[in-house]
Design an enzyme around this catalytic site. Structure first.
Site, mmCIF file in Angstrom:
data_model
loop_
_atom_site.group_PDB
_atom_site.id
_atom_site.type_symbol
_atom_site.label_atom_id
_atom_site.label_comp_id
_atom_site.label_asym_id
_atom_site.label_seq_id
_atom_site.Cartn_x
_atom_site.Cartn_y
_atom_site.Cartn_z
ATOM 1 C CD GLU A 12 -3.654 -3.723 -6.819
ATOM 2 O OE1 GLU A 12 -3.014 -4.353 -5.952
ATOM 3 O OE2 GLU A 12 -4.264 -2.679 -6.576
ATOM 4 C CG HIS B 280 -1.186 0.828 -4.426
ATOM 5 N ND1 HIS B 280 -1.126 0.635 -5.796
ATOM 6 C CD2 HIS B 280 -1.750 -0.303 -3.911
ATOM 7 C CE1 HIS B 280 -1.623 -0.558 -6.095
ATOM 8 N NE2 HIS B 280 -1.994 -1.147 -4.976
ATOM 9 C CD GLU C 32 -2.775 -1.267 -0.069
ATOM 10 O OE1 GLU C 32 -3.012 -0.224 -0.717
ATOM 11 O OE2 GLU C 32 -3.184 -2.385 -0.421
#
Length: 359
Positions: free
Chosen positions: A188, A141, A138
């Site tokens: 992803e 990201h 995360e």
């Protein structure tokens, strides 16, 4: 009570000082981001679009109904989060929330102040190394700027449901959403690499994907068998299976878990992971020198290699047709590169010698 995990020696992780997100970004992800950022005024368009649904609304939703992680609340999670951020050399960690959900999951949300949300399922069912990999995923990201585009994706999907009665609007939005889904799946894969770099434990990253696919009891599953599933998914069956796989992925935001495991294993085997741990990676202070043309060419090359090496029956049939059909991937990639290069030239010309916008 002392557990086996408590007695396990601490893994030494290399701090990746000054690492740029370009180090872990999949070529197709990086190419798409570079091309979009190169467009003059794109950042302003994104901010205007995002203003239609205030970031504060998203944050308040989790502030009101979830647990904000710090040294007092979920201290174990906070410690692992700090370790993942330190390894990726993140100076300021985003806010982190834990929300009630039995599934193992996480997401990054926001534009000006992106924040991260993970589920109680992840906290309860992942060991420290697996959870560190998820938190690094995360953080990846956020560092790559994915959070804003993923948030826009969620808004567009909601709009699609609201205007389903209007055929023209649906067709236009479906085209945009399909393209964003393709980018999102590649994003992803980038974040999986960031998670691996944060934890620096390939076995834990693969276990994370196994648990996401089939629960938390690792005594009942085997890594080698899981990777065998990935190989069978990629090459097994006939044209009917190929059509089913298109249906499985075309409108999905995430690649299937076995494919993610195979892609991560492929990245490790390529030597890129080891090279980064050895200090061979792009630094943030050189991001301004990155070439959008090179990024888009790398994306085109990645798509072409996937096309050439794919064991999927449908792709194999297209290759066997020969001639122009066999060169579909290369032609499409070439057009994408040409579009991005022309956009870059227009941007530089319109900026009257000011150079390209800061990516």
């Amino acid at each position: 009570m002392t557990t086996e995990e408590d007695n396990r020696p601490a893994r030494r992780r290399v701090t990746l000082t000054g690492i740029s997100s370009r180090a872990w970004e999949h070529p197709a992800d990086r190419g798409a981001l570079s091309a979009l950022r190169e467009l003059r005024g794109f950042d302003d368009v994104v901010k205007t679009f995002f203003g239609m649904w205030n970031e504060r609304g998203f944050r308040l939703m989790f502030l009101a109904g979830s647990i904000r992680v710090d040294h007092r609340q979920y201290p174990r999670v906070y410690q692992l989060f700090a370790e993942a951020g330190s390894t990726l050399d993140v100076a300021e960690l985003p806010e982190l929330y834990v929300t009630q959900d039995p599934r193992i999951n996480g997401q990054a949300i926001g534009l000006d102040r992106p924040f991260i949300v993970i589920t109680t399922g992840a906290v309860d069912r992942l060991d420290d190394d697996e959870l560190r990999a998820l938190l690094g995923h995360e953080i990846g990201h956020v560092r790559s700027g994915h959070a804003v585009y993923k948030t826009i994706m969620q808004i567009l999907t909601g709009w699609l449901a609201n205007i389903s009665w209007l055929p023209i609007g649906v067709m236009a939005l479906r085209a945009i959403i399909a393209a964003m889904y393709e980018w999102w799946r590649k994003a992803e894969l980038s974040a999986d690499r960031a998670g691996l770099l944060a934890g620096q434990d390939p076995a834990a990253s693969l276990r994370l994907l196994m648990k996401m696919a089939g629960g938390g009891d690792l005594s009942q599953i085997d890594t080698a068998a899981f990777l065998e599933q990935a190989a069978e998914y990629e090459s097994g069956g006939d044209l009917r299976d190929s059509i089913h796989k298109i249906g499985l992925t075309a409108w999905s935001s995430h690649p299937v878990p076995v494919a993610r495991a195979a892609e991560l294993r492929k990245w490790i085997d390529s030597g890129e992971y080891a090279a980064i741990l050895g200090g061979d990676y792009p630094r943030r202070d050189s991001d301004g020198e990155a070439s959008v043309s090179e990024d888009v060419k790398a994306a085109a090359k990645a798509y072409r290699e996937d096309f050439d090496n794919s064991q999927d029956p449908l792709v194999g049939l297209v290759r066997r047709l020969g001639g122009g059909a066999a060169d579909l991937a290369g032609t499409a990639a070439g057009k994408a590169y040409g579009w991005a290069s022309e956009a870059a030239r227009r941007g530089r010309r319109d900026n009257s010698g000011e150079g390209t916008p800061d990516a």
